[in-house]
Design a protein around this motif. Structure first.
Motif, PDB file in Angstrom:
ATOM      1  N   GLN A 247       0.841  -1.016  -0.004  1.00 22.83           N
ATOM      2  CA  GLN A 247      -0.084   0.100   0.006  1.00 22.83           C
ATOM      3  C   GLN A 247       0.897   1.290   0.183  1.00 22.83           C
ATOM      4  OE1 GLN A 247      -2.571  -0.054   3.226  1.00 22.83           O
ATOM      5  NE2 GLN A 247      -4.264  -1.599   2.266  1.00 22.83           N
ATOM      6  N   ARG A 248       1.784   1.185   0.917  1.00 19.75           N
ATOM      7  CA  ARG A 248       2.602   2.364   0.805  1.00 19.75           C
ATOM      8  C   ARG A 248       3.385   2.898  -0.497  1.00 19.75           C
ATOM      9  NH1 ARG A 248       5.323   0.960   4.746  1.00 19.75           N
ATOM     10  NH2 ARG A 248       4.139   1.866   6.525  1.00 19.75           N
ATOM     11  N   ARG A 249       3.726   1.609  -1.319  1.00 21.34           N
ATOM     12  CA  ARG A 249       4.501   1.515  -2.357  1.00 21.34           C
ATOM     13  C   ARG A 249       3.407   2.373  -3.604  1.00 21.34           C
ATOM     14  NH1 ARG A 249       8.787  -1.515  -4.807  1.00 21.34           N
ATOM     15  NH2 ARG A 249       8.588  -1.494  -7.069  1.00 21.34           N
ATOM     16  N   SER A 250       2.148   1.693  -3.441  1.00 23.27           N
ATOM     17  CA  SER A 250       1.306   1.934  -4.566  1.00 23.27           C
ATOM     18  C   SER A 250       0.416   3.358  -4.531  1.00 23.27           C
ATOM     19  CB  SER A 250       0.148   0.988  -4.917  1.00 23.27           C
ATOM     20  OG  SER A 250      -0.675   0.634  -3.644  1.00 23.27           O
ATOM     21  N   GLN A 251       0.131   3.721  -3.246  1.00 28.11           N
ATOM     22  CA  GLN A 251      -0.679   4.964  -2.741  1.00 28.11           C
ATOM     23  C   GLN A 251       0.008   5.801  -1.850  1.00 28.11           C
ATOM     24  OE1 GLN A 251      -4.037   2.530  -1.828  1.00 28.11           O
ATOM     25  NE2 GLN A 251      -3.618   2.841   0.188  1.00 28.11           N
ATOM     26  N   GLY A 252       1.197   5.579  -1.344  1.00 26.15           N
ATOM     27  CA  GLY A 252       1.891   6.247  -0.489  1.00 26.15           C
ATOM     28  C   GLY A 252       1.239   6.423   1.051  1.00 26.15           C
ATOM     29  N   ARG A 253       0.410   5.517   1.390  1.00 27.96           N
ATOM     30  CA  ARG A 253      -0.111   5.321   2.526  1.00 27.96           C
ATOM     31  C   ARG A 253      -0.562   4.338   2.911  1.00 27.96           C
ATOM     32  NH1 ARG A 253      -5.941   6.937   3.258  1.00 27.96           N
ATOM     33  NH2 ARG A 253      -6.933   6.842   1.169  1.00 27.96           N
ATOM     34  N   VAL A 254      -0.690   3.780   4.280  1.00 32.92           N
ATOM     35  CA  VAL A 254      -1.360   2.424   4.600  1.00 32.92           C
ATOM     36  C   VAL A 254      -2.805   2.607   5.445  1.00 32.92           C
ATOM     37  CG1 VAL A 254      -0.784   0.426   6.479  1.00 32.92           C
ATOM     38  CG2 VAL A 254       1.060   1.829   5.417  1.00 32.92           C
ATOM     39  N   VAL A 255      -3.582   1.779   4.707  1.00 31.48           N
ATOM     40  CA  VAL A 255      -4.803   1.754   5.145  1.00 31.48           C
ATOM     41  C   VAL A 255      -5.086   0.346   5.636  1.00 31.48           C
ATOM     42  CG1 VAL A 255      -7.246   2.025   4.256  1.00 31.48           C
ATOM     43  CG2 VAL A 255      -5.491   3.202   2.973  1.00 31.48           C
ATOM     44  N   PRO A 256      -4.885   0.185   7.061  1.00 38.17           N
ATOM     45  CA  PRO A 256      -5.251  -1.056   7.684  1.00 38.17           C
ATOM     46  C   PRO A 256      -6.660  -1.686   7.284  1.00 38.17           C
ATOM     47  CG  PRO A 256      -4.101   0.218   9.121  1.00 38.17           C
ATOM     48  CD  PRO A 256      -4.448   1.249   8.194  1.00 38.17           C
ATOM     49  N   ASP A 257      -7.649  -0.949   7.176  1.00 37.46           N
ATOM     50  CA  ASP A 257      -9.028  -1.587   6.955  1.00 37.46           C
ATOM     51  C   ASP A 257      -9.207  -2.086   5.612  1.00 37.46           C
ATOM     52  OD1 ASP A 257      -9.919  -0.414   9.301  1.00 37.46           O
ATOM     53  OD2 ASP A 257     -10.855   1.199   8.432  1.00 37.46           O
ATOM     54  N   ALA A 258      -8.288  -1.867   4.788  1.00 40.25           N
ATOM     55  CA  ALA A 258      -8.072  -2.546   3.589  1.00 40.25           C
ATOM     56  C   ALA A 258      -7.229  -3.827   3.640  1.00 40.25           C
ATOM     57  CB  ALA A 258      -7.808  -1.793   2.334  1.00 40.25           C
TER      58      ALA A 258
END
Length: 291
Positions: A247-258
Motif C-alpha cells: 500500500q505504501r508503495r502504490s498509494q503512499g499510505r497504509v490503510v489497515p481497514d483494506a
C-alpha cells in the motif's frame, strides 16, 4: 537451495501455449473494414481469418481459452518447470505424510502454468493477479513471469523465495481440505466483513504463510537442501508482499481497514512460526489473540 533432490510431481500442467490469447483483428482495420474483408473473402471462397492475419502480417492466433482437461506434465524439461515440479512434488510428500499421521488422506492439487490469462473455476484471471489458488477446482495457477516480477519489482529473488510463493498457495489447498476455505466462503455469504487488519482474510493468508513454513521445516529435515541465505530469501519475499509495504508503495499510505494478507512483519512472523516448529497446529491464526 538444492531443489534437484526433490521428487518431481506429475500434477503440473503446462498450459502456457493455450492461455491468455484471443483472436486478433489485423491490419489496423476498423469494424467496417473488417466486415468488408470478411464479405469479400467469403465471396472469393477464402478463409477470412487467414486474410485478416495476412493483413496484420501475423500467422494464426489461438482463440480458445485454456483447457486443462486431459493435459499431462510438461513434455520439455525446462529448468523453471522442473523447479515447479520439484517443489510441488515435495509438498505432496510433506502433506501426504502429515495427513497420514493424522489419519486422513491427502488429495493432491494440480498446478497450472499459464501465460497472460487463464480461466479457472474461480473465474478468469490475468497475470496481474499473481499466483493464486482456486478452491473450486483445487488447482494452483502460476504465470512463471511472476518470478521475474518478484526479483525486479520487489527485490525478492532466489529459488527459496519462489518456493515460498508456491507452497503458500499449496497452503491454501491444505486449508480447503481442512474446511477453512469453506468457512471463509460461508462467512462471506453471511455478509461478514472479511477485510481489515484483524479480518478473516488476513488470518487465512497468515495461516497459509505458516503452513508454507511447516512444509519448509519438514522438507529441510528430509533433504538438508537449504544453503546460506535461503531462509532470508523466503523471509524477504514474505516481507516484500505485506499489505502495508504494498500500500505504501502504490498509494503512499497504509490503510489497515483494506488489509487482506497481513503486514510484512506478520507474514514473516507466521512463516517463521511454521518453519521453526514444523507443527500445523501452531498455525491456528483464527484463534490467535495477536497476529
Amino acid at each position: 537451495m538444492r531443489w534437484q533432490k526433490a521428487r518431481r510431481s506429475d500434477n503440473v500442467v503446462d498450459a502456457r501455449g493455450r492461455s491468455g490469447r484471443g483472436l486478433k483483428i489485423g491490419g489496423g482495420l476498423g469494424l467496417g473494414g473488417v466486415v468488408i474483408v470478411v464479405a469479400l473473402s467469403l465471396l472469393l471462397g477464402q478463409d477470412p481469418i487467414q486474410v485478416l492475419d495476412q493483413l496484420a502480417g501475423e500467422g494464426p492466433v489461438a482463440t480458445a481459452p485454456v483447457s486443462t482437461e486431459g493435459a499431462g506434465p510438461p513434455p520439455v524439461a525446462e529448468p523453471e518447470v522442473e523447479f515447479v515440479r520439484a517443489i510441488l512434488g515435495d509438498t505432496e510428500d510433506t502433506w501426504g505424510a502429515l495427513f497420514q499421521q493424522a489419519g486422513a488422506p491427502y488429495r493432491e492439487p494440480r498446478l497450472i502454468l499459464f501465460r497472460q490469462g487463464v480461466n479457472s473455476a474461480c473465474g478468469f484471471a490475468t497475470s496481474a493477479t499473481g499466483p493464486f489458488y482456486c478452491p473450486g477446482d483445487e488447482q494452483v495457477y502460476l504465470d512463471l513471469s511472476f518470478f521475474d516480477e518478484m526479483a525486479e519489482r520487489f527485490s525478492a529473488a532466489g529459488d527459496f523465495a519462489q518456493a515460498y510463493v508456491i507452497t503458500h498457495e499449496v497452503g491454501h489447498h491444505v486449508q480447503t481440505l481442512l474446511g477453512v476455505s469453506q468457512d471463509i466462503q460461508a462467512a462471506r455469504q453471511r455478509g461478514v466483513q472479511l477485510e481489515g487488519d484483524n479480518g478473516l482474510l488476513v488470518r487465512q493468508e497468515l495461516q497459509a504463510d505458516c503452513l508454507a513454513g511447516v512444509w519448509a521445516y519438514h522438507a529441510q529435515r528430509r533433504h538438508q537442501w537449504l544453503e546460506p541465505g535461503d531462509v532470508e530469501e523466503a523471509l524477504n519475499a514474505a516481507s516484500a508482499i505485506g499489505d502495508d509495504r504494498l500500500q505504501r508503495r502504490s498509494q503512499g499510505r497504509v490503510v489497515p481497514d483494506a488489509f487482506t494478507h497481513g503486514t510484512s512483519e506478520q507474514r514473516v512472523r507466521w512463516f517463521r512460526n511454521g518453519f521453526e516448529s514444523g507443527a500445523p497446529e501452531r498455525c491456528n491464526t483464527f484463534e490467535a489473540a495477536t497476529l
